[in-house]
Design an enzyme around this catalytic site. Structure first.
Site, PDB file in Angstrom:
ATOM      1  N   ASN A  60     -13.335  -5.034   0.619  1.00 18.16           N
ATOM      2  CA  ASN A  60     -12.361  -5.047  -0.460  1.00 18.16           C
ATOM      3  C   ASN A  60     -11.636  -6.388  -0.453  1.00 18.16           C
ATOM      4  O   ASN A  60     -11.811  -7.185   0.477  1.00 18.16           O
ATOM      5  CB  ASN A  60     -11.382  -3.872  -0.323  1.00 18.16           C
ATOM      6  N   LYS A  90      -0.393  13.801   3.539  1.00 18.15           N
ATOM      7  CA  LYS A  90      -0.699  13.187   4.827  1.00 18.15           C
ATOM      8  C   LYS A  90       0.478  13.225   5.799  1.00 18.15           C
ATOM      9  O   LYS A  90       0.427  12.626   6.877  1.00 18.15           O
ATOM     10  CB  LYS A  90      -1.174  11.750   4.603  1.00 18.15           C
TER      11      LYS A  90
END
Length: 417
Positions: free
Chosen positions: A230, A362
């Site tokens: 990325n 999360k």
């Protein structure tokens, strides 16, 4: 064209022409590294900071007051100005009260000894004693000089005073052809520390804290030269590490491939693959007080890996992928009640909704919702913008700013709730 009277209105050196501008005073010592301060002065001025400079007599052997007057657009001050009664108040008092941050670079062994013992026999040392702002020290000298027991004692004694902030000299080839410690910090590192102190006013609210940060992108190779990756450069994570270091923390940076140097004082753990980052973060987790996952970690990796470069004709038409364990989810499961875990959510379009969902799913303490589709923001940029959210429901929008400023805003945010 420039004269001392024109530097401050009505000869009042404590009154800025624009009170909204930040004010930095720079004392230049006698050493070849003085040339590096030209870049510091120029960069600060271009960023909208008011700069005043003091040159010692020794400094003028290497560089002229005219150079700094030209770069700062204000007259530089020397001992000749110190002894001329042309101001309404003593020059060292006016300068000391005016400064928000005081940089001394290059710091010589002579000036270090004077500061360590409270001596004041020139404009620079008198101004230090007449000021109360944070002082950044950037030593530069021959290796044998720096390693002398008396020099090190002076250095350690001076740093016991919380006003003084250190930029340790690096090792390298010195102007005397010696290779060793004594090389002054680079301008970019000096500027970053000044910008930090302009934000924090010198507070060390992270002193004694262990801050663990991940940075950069991971690379998942399917042969030695090709990978899934990325655009992450690690600039945001590096800015977080610098901000934490400047606020007194012990910093560990687990990072993917970077194009930037890592300042002295930061423990760096280089990795390439997500699996390596996972291992390093889990290993460092138990000692950390604050954990920030700013790295752009791969979500998947190739199922197969070739140990030799695949010729173009042999490249697969489709690439079989498998998921990578989520590092931040595992961190959240293992973290203790005293630890803070902060994540990043790089998003396009609506950045709030997915960030809030990620925050709760999360089990994070806070999250940084970061738009990567805005101009001059996100991957590769020196600037950024974000919305901070925490599990108590607090929300703070940070408009476009440098990544270092954003990092400080984040530490302010997590420290205030």
């Amino acid at each position: 064209m420039l004269n001392p009277e024109s530097t401050f209105p009505d000869s009042n050196l404590g009154t800025s022409q624009n009170p909204k501008l930040k004010r930095v005073l720079i004392g230049i010592g006698g050493g070849i590294a003085a040339y590096k301060i030209c870049e510091v002065v120029s960069t600060l001025f271009k960023s909208g900071v008011e700069v005043r400079t003091i040159l010692t007599n020794s400094a003028q052997k290497f560089i002229t007051p005219l150079t700094f007057s030209t770069l700062s657009r204000y007259s530089s001050f020397t001992d000749e100005n110190f002894w001329q009664p042309i101001y309404s108040r003593p020059l060292h008092i006016e300068l000391g009260e005016w400064a928000e941050v005081f940089l001394i670079a290059p710091l010589t062994a002579n000036t270090l000894a004077k500061l360590a013992h409270g001596m004041a026999d020139n404009l620079l040392t008198n101004t230090v004693l007449a000021s109360t702002c944070p002082v950044v020290l950037a030593p530069a000298m021959n290796t044998d000089m720096w390693e002398q027991q008396t020099v090190q004692q002076n250095w350690q004694n001076l740093l016991k005073n919380s006003r003084f902030h250190s930029l340790q000299p690096a090792s390298g080839l010195l102007a005397c052809d010696r290779v060793g410690a004594g090389r002054m910090a680079e301008p970019s590192e000096i500027i970053a520390y000044i910008q930090s102190l302009l934000h924090t006013a010198g507070k060390r609210d992270l002193a004694g804290k262990q801050v663990l940060i991940s940075a950069g992108g991971t690379r998942e190779h399917f042969d030695p030269v090709r990978f899934i990756g990325n655009p992450a450069t690690g600039k945001m994570g590096l800015a977080l590490a610098q901000a934490a270091l400047h606020r007194g923390a012990n910093v560990t940076l687990v990072h993917g491939p970077l194009n930037s140097d890592i300042p002295l004082g930061i423990e760096a753990i280089p990795v390439v693959r997500a699996e390596e980052m996972h291992s390093a973060m889990m290993r460092c987790l138990p000692k950390a007080d604050v954990i920030i996952m700013s790295a752009a970690v791969a979500d998947v990796k190739p199922q197969d890996y070739s140990h030799q470069k695949l010729p173009k004709r042999s490249l697969p038409k489709s690439l079989a992928l498998e998921p990578i364990p989520d590092i931040i989810t595992e961190l959240a499961k293992r973290k203790q009640s005293h630890q803070l875990l902060i994540g990043f959510a790089a998003q396009t379009g609506d950045i709030i909704t997915p960030a809030v969902e990620k925050l709760h799913r999360k089990n994070l303490d806070a999250i940084v919702a970061n738009p990567v589709d805005k101009p001059d923001s996100g991957f590769g940029s020196d600037n950024n913008q974000a919305v901070f959210l925490d599990k108590q429901g607090h929300q703070l929008e940070i408009p476009p700013c440098t990544k270092l400023q954003l990092a400080h805003h984040l530490f302010d945010f997590i420290g205030s709730h």
